[in-house]
Design a protein around this motif. Structure first.
Motif, PDB file in Angstrom:
ATOM      1  N   CYS A  20      47.235  42.764  41.395  1.00 41.28           N
ATOM      2  CA  CYS A  20      47.391  41.982  40.052  1.00 41.28           C
ATOM      3  C   CYS A  20      47.750  42.843  39.227  1.00 41.28           C
ATOM      4  CB  CYS A  20      46.205  41.213  39.939  1.00 41.28           C
ATOM      5  SG  CYS A  20      46.496  40.083  38.484  1.00 41.28           S
ATOM      6  N   PRO A  21      49.006  42.602  38.472  1.00 43.93           N
ATOM      7  CA  PRO A  21      49.259  43.578  37.356  1.00 43.93           C
ATOM      8  C   PRO A  21      48.858  43.403  35.990  1.00 43.93           C
ATOM      9  CG  PRO A  21      51.148  42.022  38.057  1.00 43.93           C
ATOM     10  CD  PRO A  21      50.149  41.861  38.984  1.00 43.93           C
ATOM     11  N   ILE A  25      42.233  38.962  38.136  1.00 42.48           N
ATOM     12  CA  ILE A  25      41.282  38.584  39.069  1.00 42.48           C
ATOM     13  C   ILE A  25      39.907  39.280  39.238  1.00 42.48           C
ATOM     14  CG2 ILE A  25      40.975  38.186  41.810  1.00 42.48           C
ATOM     15  CD1 ILE A  25      43.945  38.151  42.015  1.00 42.48           C
ATOM     16  N   ILE A  26      38.959  38.518  39.341  1.00 36.29           N
ATOM     17  CA  ILE A  26      37.611  39.384  39.387  1.00 36.29           C
ATOM     18  C   ILE A  26      36.985  38.937  40.657  1.00 36.29           C
ATOM     19  CG2 ILE A  26      37.542  39.267  36.834  1.00 36.29           C
ATOM     20  CD1 ILE A  26      35.474  36.926  37.026  1.00 36.29           C
ATOM     21  N   ILE A  27      35.907  39.894  40.990  1.00 26.94           N
ATOM     22  CA  ILE A  27      34.945  39.507  41.976  1.00 26.94           C
ATOM     23  C   ILE A  27      33.505  39.069  41.524  1.00 26.94           C
ATOM     24  CG2 ILE A  27      33.737  40.605  44.152  1.00 26.94           C
ATOM     25  CD1 ILE A  27      36.661  40.357  44.556  1.00 26.94           C
ATOM     26  N   LYS A  28      33.260  37.962  41.926  1.00 25.89           N
ATOM     27  CA  LYS A  28      31.951  37.495  41.461  1.00 25.89           C
ATOM     28  C   LYS A  28      31.017  36.893  42.794  1.00 25.89           C
ATOM     29  CE  LYS A  28      30.066  34.188  38.086  1.00 25.89           C
ATOM     30  NZ  LYS A  28      30.299  33.213  37.237  1.00 25.89           N
ATOM     31  N   GLU A  29      29.865  37.623  42.791  1.00 24.52           N
ATOM     32  CA  GLU A  29      29.119  37.019  44.183  1.00 24.52           C
ATOM     33  C   GLU A  29      29.774  37.453  45.368  1.00 24.52           C
ATOM     34  OE1 GLU A  29      26.311  33.915  41.657  1.00 24.52           O
ATOM     35  OE2 GLU A  29      27.597  33.174  43.170  1.00 24.52           O
ATOM     36  N   TYR A  30      30.609  38.537  45.713  1.00 27.50           N
ATOM     37  CA  TYR A  30      31.420  38.918  46.615  1.00 27.50           C
ATOM     38  C   TYR A  30      32.505  37.937  46.997  1.00 27.50           C
ATOM     39  CZ  TYR A  30      27.180  41.397  47.252  1.00 27.50           C
ATOM     40  OH  TYR A  30      26.110  42.184  47.108  1.00 27.50           O
ATOM     41  N   LYS A  31      33.092  37.020  46.007  1.00 22.98           N
ATOM     42  CA  LYS A  31      34.158  36.357  46.212  1.00 22.98           C
ATOM     43  C   LYS A  31      35.189  36.464  45.094  1.00 22.98           C
ATOM     44  CE  LYS A  31      32.665  33.914  49.719  1.00 22.98           C
ATOM     45  NZ  LYS A  31      33.038  33.888  51.120  1.00 22.98           N
ATOM     46  N   ALA A  32      36.534  36.541  45.289  1.00 20.48           N
ATOM     47  CA  ALA A  32      37.530  36.381  44.185  1.00 20.48           C
ATOM     48  C   ALA A  32      37.632  35.208  43.385  1.00 20.48           C
ATOM     49  CB  ALA A  32      38.851  36.959  44.935  1.00 20.48           C
ATOM     50  N   PHE A  33      37.892  35.559  42.031  1.00 12.18           N
ATOM     51  CA  PHE A  33      38.152  34.404  41.179  1.00 12.18           C
ATOM     52  C   PHE A  33      39.269  34.636  40.198  1.00 12.18           C
ATOM     53  CE2 PHE A  33      33.776  33.512  42.539  1.00 12.18           C
ATOM     54  CZ  PHE A  33      33.586  32.163  42.659  1.00 12.18           C
ATOM     55  N   ILE A  34      40.261  33.790  40.297  1.00 10.69           N
ATOM     56  CA  ILE A  34      41.384  33.848  39.080  1.00 10.69           C
ATOM     57  C   ILE A  34      40.873  33.630  37.996  1.00 10.69           C
ATOM     58  CG2 ILE A  34      43.740  33.270  38.694  1.00 10.69           C
ATOM     59  CD1 ILE A  34      44.017  32.850  41.851  1.00 10.69           C
ATOM     60  N   THR A  35      41.228  33.962  36.823  1.00 11.93           N
ATOM     61  CA  THR A  35      40.856  34.011  35.423  1.00 11.93           C
ATOM     62  C   THR A  35      41.936  33.516  34.719  1.00 11.93           C
ATOM     63  OG1 THR A  35      41.435  36.018  34.653  1.00 11.93           O
ATOM     64  CG2 THR A  35      39.402  36.013  35.265  1.00 11.93           C
ATOM     65  N   GLU A  36      41.876  32.864  33.425  1.00 11.70           N
ATOM     66  CA  GLU A  36      42.952  32.523  32.573  1.00 11.70           C
ATOM     67  C   GLU A  36      43.959  33.407  32.258  1.00 11.70           C
ATOM     68  OE1 GLU A  36      40.074  29.297  30.312  1.00 11.70           O
ATOM     69  OE2 GLU A  36      41.085  30.985  29.057  1.00 11.70           O
ATOM     70  N   ALA A  37      43.875  34.633  32.516  1.00 15.92           N
ATOM     71  CA  ALA A  37      44.901  35.430  32.231  1.00 15.92           C
ATOM     72  C   ALA A  37      46.027  35.371  33.396  1.00 15.92           C
ATOM     73  CB  ALA A  37      44.414  37.142  32.608  1.00 15.92           C
ATOM     74  N   CYS A  41      52.555  35.167  38.521  1.00 14.73           N
ATOM     75  CA  CYS A  41      53.377  35.674  39.183  1.00 14.73           C
ATOM     76  C   CYS A  41      53.533  35.701  40.735  1.00 14.73           C
ATOM     77  CB  CYS A  41      53.305  37.417  38.736  1.00 14.73           C
ATOM     78  SG  CYS A  41      51.770  38.107  39.656  1.00 14.73           S
ATOM     79  N   GLY A  42      52.308  35.347  41.454  1.00 11.59           N
ATOM     80  CA  GLY A  42      51.999  35.271  42.784  1.00 11.59           C
ATOM     81  C   GLY A  42      52.138  36.444  43.522  1.00 11.59           C
ATOM     82  N   ALA A  43      51.929  37.697  42.957  1.00 11.30           N
ATOM     83  CA  ALA A  43      51.900  38.767  43.771  1.00 11.30           C
ATOM     84  C   ALA A  43      50.695  39.018  44.612  1.00 11.30           C
ATOM     85  CB  ALA A  43      51.672  40.112  42.641  1.00 11.30           C
ATOM     86  N   CYS A  44      49.663  38.274  44.104  1.00  6.24           N
ATOM     87  CA  CYS A  44      48.368  38.254  44.949  1.00  6.24           C
ATOM     88  C   CYS A  44      48.450  37.591  46.343  1.00  6.24           C
ATOM     89  CB  CYS A  44      47.292  37.936  44.272  1.00  6.24           C
ATOM     90  SG  CYS A  44      47.464  36.043  43.552  1.00  6.24           S
ATOM     91  N   VAL A  45      49.459  36.393  46.310  1.00  6.01           N
ATOM     92  CA  VAL A  45      49.551  35.598  47.387  1.00  6.01           C
ATOM     93  C   VAL A  45      49.766  36.436  48.805  1.00  6.01           C
ATOM     94  CG1 VAL A  45      50.612  33.357  48.449  1.00  6.01           C
ATOM     95  CG2 VAL A  45      50.151  33.672  45.976  1.00  6.01           C
ATOM     96  N   GLU A  46      50.963  37.128  48.684  1.00  9.11           N
ATOM     97  CA  GLU A  46      51.413  37.669  49.971  1.00  9.11           C
ATOM     98  C   GLU A  46      50.246  38.844  50.300  1.00  9.11           C
ATOM     99  OE1 GLU A  46      53.633  36.818  51.950  1.00  9.11           O
ATOM    100  OE2 GLU A  46      54.120  35.253  50.492  1.00  9.11           O
ATOM    101  N   SER A  47      49.552  39.244  49.487  1.00  6.17           N
ATOM    102  CA  SER A  47      48.888  40.643  49.730  1.00  6.17           C
ATOM    103  C   SER A  47      47.239  40.229  50.270  1.00  6.17           C
ATOM    104  CB  SER A  47      48.545  41.350  48.376  1.00  6.17           C
ATOM    105  OG  SER A  47      47.650  40.505  47.640  1.00  6.17           O
ATOM    106  N   CYS A  48      47.003  38.955  50.312  1.00  3.62           N
ATOM    107  CA  CYS A  48      45.636  38.710  50.591  1.00  3.62           C
ATOM    108  C   CYS A  48      46.059  38.746  52.477  1.00  3.62           C
ATOM    109  CB  CYS A  48      45.188  37.443  50.522  1.00  3.62           C
ATOM    110  SG  CYS A  48      43.723  36.581  50.955  1.00  3.62           S
ATOM    111  N   PRO A  49      44.758  39.534  53.082  1.00  9.02           N
ATOM    112  CA  PRO A  49      44.910  39.643  54.606  1.00  9.02           C
ATOM    113  C   PRO A  49      44.271  38.427  55.056  1.00  9.02           C
ATOM    114  CG  PRO A  49      42.953  40.930  53.423  1.00  9.02           C
ATOM    115  CD  PRO A  49      43.896  40.634  52.397  1.00  9.02           C
ATOM    116  N   GLU A  50      43.538  37.549  54.416  1.00  5.89           N
ATOM    117  CA  GLU A  50      42.946  36.482  55.136  1.00  5.89           C
ATOM    118  C   GLU A  50      43.673  35.203  54.674  1.00  5.89           C
ATOM    119  OE1 GLU A  50      40.017  38.924  56.515  1.00  5.89           O
ATOM    120  OE2 GLU A  50      40.490  37.162  57.066  1.00  5.89           O
TER     121      GLU A  50
END
Length: 403
Positions: A20-21, A25-37, A41-50
């Motif tokens: 994420c440029p 994105i932050i990690i909270k309680e072992y889960k990823a969360f997207i913030t208002e920032a 851009c969509g860069a994270c979509v293709e990168s997620c292995p799950e």
């Protein structure tokens, strides 16, 4: 958010944080969360292995396109239509009631009101005098009696040609029989047994009001993404509009279709009512509920009704007790009535009963419970025992006759 994270799939691996440029994105309680920032851009979509990050912008664009199509369709669909059913050439009274509410809806939408009539009738001009601007008329013998398949095919063809915004029909044996076929073939919604119709001033959608969950609540139903909006309306719920003997309109003869032969009328049998006067045509109705105490209580109601030139109705509670035949029942599971005078004796006023009589011109409620719901719709209320009040009314009426 138009990009979201499926929490169940996310393993908190942190891969998306690294790509994420914008640090959105932050990690909270072992889960990823997207913030208002997030800038989408969509860069994270293709990168997620799950495959836990989901881009929903396509869905939103499709939704927006649908809404734009609906906005554009307002220039293509217009007008309020009323199906005017007939029997042996006589137009059913519910058709004139539908024209009354149809006129109000059409005026709010600034559109035309049309009626659709299948079968030979000498009363076609009456539809115009009661408010229709146009009448689509199939004057052919094959439409004289209900043929579900023929009626549905003809009405669907008309709707596809002229694209009305709203279609109303009576919640009668005829309307309930073939209008669902029309809705199914057009792939649009249908709200049955409506007791109220309004236009949403913000969206222009038809607000279709009907009892739900056994009559315990009143539901408001909308069809925001399909046209026409189709509703069947209970007879005697709506008021007729104004009759104008000088009103002019257009009668459009439509090309009749040939029946498929799946239905054939063998014999017509007239229904014989158990009532001395047909409840739906009565000008005065005296109804009794559980509060009258038993079948003997209906004797005084018959006497009062006779003096007033009316007939006797009943609540479901009285019918269920076996005090009077079902043919006299008023309410959601009985008859819907609209007399000039309705006298409710010992009826508490459950919503199931109210939907069948609340459009009466004058409602007189007699009940010893001052908090009974019937008083909320009554024009005049009398708090007292019906076994005392009704005999006094009979006495006064007899004195007036003798004078």
């Amino acid at each position: 958010m138009l990009i979201r994270i499926d929490i169940e799939k996310c393993t908190g691996c942190g891969t998306c944080l690294n790509v994420c440029p914008f640090g959105a994105i932050i990690i909270k309680e072992y889960k990823a969360f997207i913030t208002e920032a997030c800038t989408l851009c969509g860069a994270c979509v293709e990168s997620c292995p799950e495959s836990a990050i989901i881009d929903e912008r396509g869905k939103e664009e499709a939704k927006q396109a649908t809404m734009e199509d609906m906005q554009d369709s307002k220039f293509k669909v217009q007008g309020v239509w009323v199906f005017a059913e007939q029997s042996q050439g006589k137009i059913a009274s519910v058709a004139y009631e539908l024209l009354g509410i149809g006129r109000k809806l059409a005026e709010e939408l600034k559109s035309k009101l049309s009626a659709v009539l299948f079968g030979p009738s000498d009363e076609v001009q009456e539809l115009i005098k009661w408010g229709a601007d146009k009448v689509y008329y199939a004057d052919a013998s094959q439409y004289a009696y209900l043929d579900d398949e023929l009626y549905a095919r003809t009405l669907v063809k008309l709707i596809n040609q002229h694209k009305p915004e709203i279609l109303l029909a009576g919640a009668t044996a005829i309307g309930r029989s073939f209008i669902p076929r029309v809705a199914a073939r057009l792939r649009v919604g249908l709200t049955a047994d409506c007791t109220g119709l309004e236009i949403d001033k913000e969206t222009g959608n038809l607000l279709q009001i009907r009892p739900a969950f056994g009559g315990n609540i009143m539901a408001t139903i909308v069809s925001p993404t399909s046209r026409p909006q189709i509703a069947t309306v209970r007879p005697r719920v709506m008021k007729r509009g104004e009759y104008n003997p000088d009103k002019k309109g257009e009668i459009i003869k439509i090309e009749p279709l040939e029946p498929t032969g799946k239905v054939k009328v063998l014999e017509r049998v007239e229904e014989t009512s158990f009532c001395k006067v047909n409840l739906q045509d009565a000008k005065v109705i005296v109804s009794g509920g559980r509060g009258i105490g038993g079948p003997e209580g209906f004797s005084m109601l018959w006497e009062l009704a006779s003096l007033l030139g009316g007939t006797v109705g009943a609540s479901r509670a009285a019918v269920d007790e076996g005090w009077i035949p079902y043919a006299h029942q008023v309410g959601q599971t009985g008859k819907t009535v609209c007399p000039k005078l309705y006298i409710a004796c010992g009826i508490s006023g459950a919503v199931q009963h109210l939907v069948g009589m609340q459009s009466s011109d004058i409602i007189v409620a007699i009940n010893k419970d001052p908090n009974a719901p019937i008083f909320n719709v009554a024009t005049y209320g009398i708090v007292g025992d019906v076994k005392v009040i009704v005999p006094l009314m009979i006495k006064k009426l007899k004195e007036g006759v003798s004078e």
